[in-house]
Design a protein around this motif. Structure first.
Motif, PDB file in Angstrom:
ATOM      1  N   UNK A 264       0.831  -1.215   0.000  1.00 53.29           N
ATOM      2  CA  UNK A 264       0.000   0.000   0.000  1.00 53.29           C
ATOM      3  C   UNK A 264       0.864   1.263   0.000  1.00 53.29           C
ATOM      4  N   UNK A 268       1.685   3.499  -3.480  1.00 51.40           N
ATOM      5  CA  UNK A 268       0.970   4.783  -3.469  1.00 51.40           C
ATOM      6  C   UNK A 268       1.967   5.936  -3.394  1.00 51.40           C
ATOM      7  N   UNK A 272       2.447   8.983  -5.948  1.00 55.03           N
ATOM      8  CA  UNK A 272       2.344  10.388  -5.529  1.00 55.03           C
ATOM      9  C   UNK A 272       3.594  11.175  -5.932  1.00 55.03           C
ATOM     10  N   UNK A 480      -2.783   0.141 -10.584  1.00 50.18           N
ATOM     11  CA  UNK A 480      -3.858   0.999 -10.065  1.00 50.18           C
ATOM     12  C   UNK A 480      -3.375   1.865  -8.913  1.00 50.18           C
ATOM     13  N   UNK A 481      -2.499   1.319  -8.082  1.00 48.59           N
ATOM     14  CA  UNK A 481      -1.970   2.095  -6.951  1.00 48.59           C
ATOM     15  C   UNK A 481      -1.112   3.268  -7.462  1.00 48.59           C
ATOM     16  N   UNK A 484      -3.533   5.860  -8.914  1.00 51.20           N
ATOM     17  CA  UNK A 484      -4.304   6.537  -7.863  1.00 51.20           C
ATOM     18  C   UNK A 484      -3.399   7.490  -7.083  1.00 51.20           C
ATOM     19  N   UNK A 487      -2.655  10.643  -9.069  1.00 50.93           N
ATOM     20  CA  UNK A 487      -3.747  11.615  -9.064  1.00 50.93           C
ATOM     21  C   UNK A 487      -3.760  12.407  -7.751  1.00 50.93           C
ATOM     22  N   UNK A 488      -3.624  11.688  -6.637  1.00 51.41           N
ATOM     23  CA  UNK A 488      -3.642  12.367  -5.328  1.00 51.41           C
ATOM     24  C   UNK A 488      -2.445  13.314  -5.187  1.00 51.41           C
ATOM     25  N   UNK A 491      -2.905  16.441  -7.319  1.00 55.07           N
ATOM     26  CA  UNK A 491      -3.862  17.400  -6.764  1.00 55.07           C
ATOM     27  C   UNK A 491      -3.268  18.144  -5.564  1.00 55.07           C
TER      28      UNK A 491
END
Lengths: 573, 216
Positions: A264, A268, A272, A480-481, A484, A487-488, A491
């Motif tokens: 995780x 992620x 990022x 997918x991680x 995702x 995107x985070x 932003x």
């Protein structure tokens, strides 16, 4: 009060100020080669390398000023830049190339040498337009760069500051030696553990990581980063003390800290980093355009920096070289596919160099292995799962990242002591090609002598990459991680700028045990600023923190040399 | 005007709150694992993730429309202008060989005071004097100037303000070079760096609010 023009006229005919000299360059090259051999071997054994700048700077003082009695601060800065430029390539080689050996594939040394040398040159040249943004406007701290500047400035810093620097060096080197020496000689008593598990003492569940690494380097880097580094601590707290317990409580993840980190936080975090960096670059486009235009205007040879032509030329030559190498390495990969691989490789080198340099500037850590994994995954996808081409491109990207981070760190040091960036850039470019062949040669010798993936030489980073590649070949990449997270991270950076997405991504990527002492250093700096004042931070805190970073590096290099000595002793009867 | 400023602060705080909430929800949504056989597999909770992303996007709009200290007056520029004047005077004085008259004068050692008043410094004495004069410039004055850079960049934009801050950074590097040359005992290099710094400072003008960089 009279003018000093009379003094000046008397001094005009004096010898020129020593900057780039044969003595400084030779010492830098020799130091760089010795450290590359040492770091390549120890990196294969323990999985990480230490920065060489501090050691080279101290050696420079000893030899250029102490023995030759004529070294200057700027000359030593060039010496240290050269040594670090050579040795910083070994990380990129040992993280990637051993994968081919572990997979039992043939190792195309010619292609690998070519790819890593191209990567080294591109890494230096692509990061140049960002100097203005990172060093002059964002004023990133580059803790190691600041610490090395403290060493270089020590002859004029006064007795008190030098004593504080020395105290920090001794304390940190003693701590690292007490922890590291028993690993080298198991007969020695382990007086200090590498980590302290406060979570266990407090009765916290194992997945809520509360382990503290006894790392003076992290503490010092945190102090030098100050308030700006606090986001890393907050990100780590968010991931480890909020996200993990909630996920376990909801039964959305197993109560296993290793799985939580590997499945995780890490993917992620990598996502990022990528998303945050991409949006950061997009937001900086107007400034980059200005910087490139400035390089173009000043490209005549008298400016402070290398011109725009170097930047554009590097991109084109790098593209052609990687295109050619991709065809040679793949033995029949169609030119179109090779061109795509080369184009993606060059673009990725530019982007990853920015990410790594920004992370290094903010915290001193670089997520190189994660970025290498993305590079290898991308190229595998584009080359139809061609392992040799993927590893060669991954190695080129990794070496480029190392060069980008090192160039920026050294430019920060140079800014603090007043070296012309152009001289440093030329010095780095002229020797950056030397590191990869030395590292590859050492790797070849070590692999022949001991084999890789053995108890003696486990090559941990390469084993991790190998596992990831096998997962990729089996279709288990956490795409997918990555997306995702991207995107985070994007932003976050879009909202507040300042590399926020990159910082939070880094905090999820780095093991929490190092973030905790780093965060403590940040908090200490903020407390000292408020209670003791900025003057105390500048005069006392800065040299002490710099000493902690330098001492850790010194101990690391000493342990590396001892380890190489032991290895040679085992081979030579 | 005060009401407008307070509303902007409230909007910004709301944006920051949404940013935190969006990040947590987005991460939770993206981080979900599920048991599949004996293994844990990634199965992101897309509705939760989408909610988090939506909140983050809304937060980004709010925070960017209401930047910290947004709509402020010219305080940042005034402060920078004052320090810049002080810096120009200090560097000019150094070139002429006069002691600095900075707020940090109290830190000057008595030996240096005597040296400056002796009016007959030899090369080594001059270099020592120069080094000690540069210390407060590099340690106090320039950092104060750079502390104000965020306000400046906000007020004048990243391009226009960036040109000015970049020029200041060049001055800082040149003064550091003069310091290094002084410590190394090389007076010509120190003087050359000082002259370059002075020249750069002369050409450095504060950008006009919302305008183009000077000299363009």
């Amino acid at each position: 009060m009279r003018s000093y023009d009379t003094v000046r006229t008397r001094l005009v005919a004096a010898r020129p100020y020593r900057e780039v000299t044969p003595a400084g360059m030779t010492l830098g090259i020799l130091t760089g080669i010795v450290l590359t051999v040492s770091f390549t071997y120890t990196g294969l054994v323990i999985g990480f390398v230490v920065p060489a700048s501090a050691v080279a700077a101290i050696l420079g003082w000893g030899l250029l000023r102490g023995v030759l009695r004529r070294g200057t601060i700027i000359e030593n800065n060039i010496n240290q830049t050269v040594a670090a430029a050579i040795s910083c390539s070994c990380g990129g080689v040992i993280f990637t190339v051993p994968v081919l050996m572990l997979l039992g594939q043939p190792v195309p040394y010619g292609v690998l040498s070519g790819a890593t040398i191209v990567g080294a040159a591109l890494g230096v040249l692509f990061i140049l337009p960002l100097r203005r943004q990172m060093i002059e406007l964002d004023r990133l701290r580059f803790p190691t760069g600041t610490a090395v500047a403290q060493i270089l400035r020590s002859p004029g810093a006064g007795l008190r500051k030098s004593a504080l620097l020395g105290a920090g060096v001794i304390a940190s080197a003693a701590l690292s030696s007490l922890i590291g020496l028993p690993r080298l000689w198991p007969a020695l008593p382990q007086l200090l553990p590498e980590t302290v598990d406060l979570g266990r003492l407090l009765g916290l569940p194992g997945y809520m990581s509360h382990v503290w690494a006894l790392s003076a380097l992290s503490l010092g880097a945190g102090f030098l980063s100050g308030r700006a580094g606090l986001v890393v601590l907050l990100g780590g707290v968010l991931a480890n003390w909020l996200l993990s317990p909630v996920l376990v409580h909801l039964r959305w993840a197993p109560p296993d800290g290793t799985v939580l980190f590997r499945e995780i936080n890490r993917p992620l975090g990598i996502g990022m980093l990528l998303g945050g960096a991409l949006v950061g670059v997009a937001m900086a486009v107007p400034l980059l355009r200005g910087a490139l235009a400035g390089l173009g205007r000043r490209g005549g040879g008298t400016s402070d920096e290398l011109g725009l032509r170097s930047f554009v030329g590097a991109g084109l030559v790098g593209l052609l070289a990687l295109w050619g190498l991709a065809q040679v390495g793949s033995a029949g990969l169609p030119p179109g596919q090779a061109a795509l691989v080369a184009l993606v490789g060059v673009v990725y080198i530019a982007l990853s160099g920015i990410i790594i340099a920004q992370c290094t500037g903010l915290t001193d850590w670089s997520p190189m292995s994660g970025m290498a994994l993305i590079a290898v995954s991308l190229i595998m996808l584009l080359s139809g799962h061609h392992v040799a081409v993927s590893v060669a491109c991954g190695a080129a990207c990794c070496v480029a990242m190392g060069q980008a981070a090192d160039m920026m760190t050294d430019l920060k040091t140079g800014h603090l002591v007043g070296t012309r960036p152009r001289l440093q850039q030329l010095a780095q470019l002229s020797v950056a090609w030397m590191g990869p062949p030395v590292a590859l040669g050492t790797l070849h010798l070590v692999a022949r002598a001991y084999g890789l993936g053995t108890d003696r030489v486990p090559a941990p980073q390469a084993q991790a990459l190998q596992a990831a590649m096998l997962g990729l070949l089996g279709g288990q990449a956490p795409v997918d991680r990555y997306l995702a997270g991207a995107l985070l991270g994007g932003l976050l950076t879009a909202a507040l700028g300042g590399g926020l997405g990159v910082m939070v991504g880094l905090s999820m990527y780095i093991p929490f045990q190092y973030i905790l002492p780093y965060g403590l250093g940040c908090l200490l700096a903020m407390w000292a600023e408020r209670r003791l004042g900025g003057r105390w931070c500048q005069d006392t805190g800065l040299p002490l923190a710099a000493g902690l970073i330098v001492g850790d590096s010194l101990a690391g290099v000493t342990l590396a040399l001892l380890q190489v000595g032991r290895g040679l002793g085992a081979v030579v009867p | 005007m005060k009401g407008v400023g307070e509303r902007a602060i409230l909007w910004r705080r709301l944006g920051l709150g949404l940013l935190g909430a969006g990040l947590v929800l987005g991460l939770l949504g993206a981080a979900r694992l599920e048991v599949s056989g004996t293994l844990w597999r990634a199965r992101p909770a897309w509705p939760l993730f989408s909610l988090g992303v939506g909140l983050l996007a809304l937060a980004a709009v709010l925070v960017r429309r209401h930047p910290a200290g947004g709509g402020g007056d010219g305080d940042g520029t005034d402060q920078v202008a004052a320090i810049l004047r002080e810096l120009r005077a200090a560097v000019a004085a150094l070139r002429q060989g006069h002691p600095l008259q900075l707020e940090t004068e109290g830190r000057r050692p008595a030996a240096l005071q005597a040296l400056a008043e002796a009016e007959a410094p030899q090369e080594a004495a001059y270099l020592l004097w120069l080094k000690l004069q540069l210390d407060p410039l590099l340690d106090d004055l320039l950092p104060r100037l750079f502390d104000a850079r965020s306000a400046l960049l906000r007020q004048h934009g990243v391009v226009t303000g960036g040109v000015f801050v970049s020029g200041l950074a060049r001055v800082e590097r040149l003064l550091a070079r003069a310091w290094s040359a002084a410590v190394d005992g090389h007076a010509p290099a120190a003087r050359a760096a000082l002259a370059e710094a002075a020249q750069e400072l002369e050409g450095l003008a504060l950008p006009e609010a919302g305008g183009r960089p000077p000299g363009t």
